[in-house]
Enzyme design. Sequence first.
Site, mmCIF file in Angstrom:
data_model
loop_
_atom_site.group_PDB
_atom_site.id
_atom_site.type_symbol
_atom_site.label_atom_id
_atom_site.label_comp_id
_atom_site.label_asym_id
_atom_site.label_seq_id
_atom_site.Cartn_x
_atom_site.Cartn_y
_atom_site.Cartn_z
ATOM 1 N N GLY A 218 0.980 -1.177 0.036
ATOM 2 C CA GLY A 218 0.032 0.146 -0.025
ATOM 3 C C GLY A 218 0.931 1.198 0.110
ATOM 4 C CD GLU A 219 2.680 3.206 -4.210
ATOM 5 O OE1 GLU A 219 3.536 4.217 -4.188
ATOM 6 O OE2 GLU A 219 2.802 2.165 -4.963
ATOM 7 C CB ALA A 221 -0.822 11.606 0.731
ATOM 8 N N GLY A 222 0.964 9.788 2.750
ATOM 9 C CA GLY A 222 1.924 9.676 4.001
ATOM 10 C C GLY A 222 3.009 8.760 3.926
ATOM 11 N N GLY A 223 2.993 8.071 2.761
ATOM 12 C CA GLY A 223 4.335 6.966 2.665
ATOM 13 C C GLY A 223 3.837 5.605 1.929
ATOM 14 C CG ASP A 338 -5.063 6.048 15.158
ATOM 15 O OD1 ASP A 338 -6.294 6.571 14.982
ATOM 16 O OD2 ASP A 338 -4.155 5.868 14.261
#
Length: 503
Positions: A218-219, A221-223, A338
């Site tokens: 998975g990829e 905007a955050g990494g 979280d």
Amino acid sequence: MSSSPVPLLRPPVPGNRGNGPRPPKLTLGIPPSPNSRPVDGNGVGPAAAAPEAPQPQRPSTRPAPPQLRLATPMGSSSDVPQEVPRLANGRPAPPPLATTGLNESTGHSRSSSFTYLDGKASGPASASSSNYSALSFAMGLRQPHGSTPDPSSAISSVYSDREGGVQMERDNSVNGLLPDLDKLSLEKGRPLDVDDLDDEGWLAASEQKKIIELGSLGEGAGGAVTRCKLKDGKTVFALKIITTDPNPDVKKQIVRELNFNKDCASEHICRYYGAFMDKSTGTISIAMEFCEGGSLDSIYKEVKKLGGRTGEKVLGKIAEGVLNGLTYLHSRKIIHRDIKPSNILLCRNGQVKLCDFGVSGEFGTKGDANTFIGTSYYMAPERITGQSYTITSDVWSLGVTLLEVAQHRFPFPADGTEMQPRAGLIDLLTYIVRQPIPKLKDEPENRIRWSDNFKYFIECCLEKEPPRRATPWRMLEHPWMLDMKNKKVNMANFVRQVWGWQD
């Protein structure tokens, strides 16, 4: 007068279960909230009057809504001067890479259908380092220039000082040479694996090209998250690379606190092998246990795609695993902060594990509104309004998570109506704080019925008053949990059915 505890020991009320196919006809989407703005307190001030004849004040007859103040759950809102990071030669360090949110892969799509997926053989074979609350972020507030996020809340809420904790991480890229892994392997007389590396070793493995990528998990905007193994090693692990840009001192604190997580030893906690910070790119890389079954988020969306519904017994085992994980973390003086479907993982054998206790939540607030919004949807009301955050806040998030998976939709608003597409986050957060809690309901049109004890469990999780909300270990004594512990569920078979594995 202290609040009475939530009455968990109500005698169980048996519920009926329907038989036959249960084709759901629900749509998923975390909707925005109703197209209305929150009502501000509208107290009318004193009327103007001449100095010689002042008139009395005339308060408004309209009731003011609950105060929704800015939250600083674990940190400080004071401004702390930031030092400009410098390289070893004294020159200013280049700025880190810009942000880009992490979307999970949900592959393995098939057109087959399921009824209840309960582990039986039926069916086809198959972060916030910000000092602001969710409300302040939604209202467009940003961190003042020069302020430093509080490192104490950077990853997980470790609420006690640990002896020698500051010594846990050496500045490996400045204060010393990295180890030669080939030489270390010769000394050990075998190939190195994940348990042989400390944080210096992981940075050395990266720079010496010892990490072999096996495929993307998975990829966004955050990494990105990649399935990897060490060269000549046997253990497959997940490498999470975070490209967001918090304060450099906070990044160092994050790496230190990940070492707290590295010491966790529980079957319900995703194991962390190590972490390192790459100063040349401004990224943090986290090596963690690879859970082949994927996240609960990807699993329930796959079940929905197949036309099925996750069974109550499976949800019971998932809830039991999460509560056991939270109880263990509390014994280590850690609060997860979280809990949501994407942070609950399943192994190939069906074991339930918690991951990312704080990582994604802390980084999610920095320049990525979608990631932050996704996390804040599961926040307990006390966290939204800036009250203290406790272990029972994670219980609220578990209730929202189970309700979403059971109904195949985010549970707010409670009546299941579609929300206006342009409604704001603040409207939804205000709705969560002010409106009645959602309830788990039967769906006669889909021949879906839930037990009364399960409905009561959700109700206990979604208790709005924190003193009345039970702790994880107390929830393990709930009648529904006691009933679910006695159920035989083949979780490995459930995962195999979802992803269509043949072995």
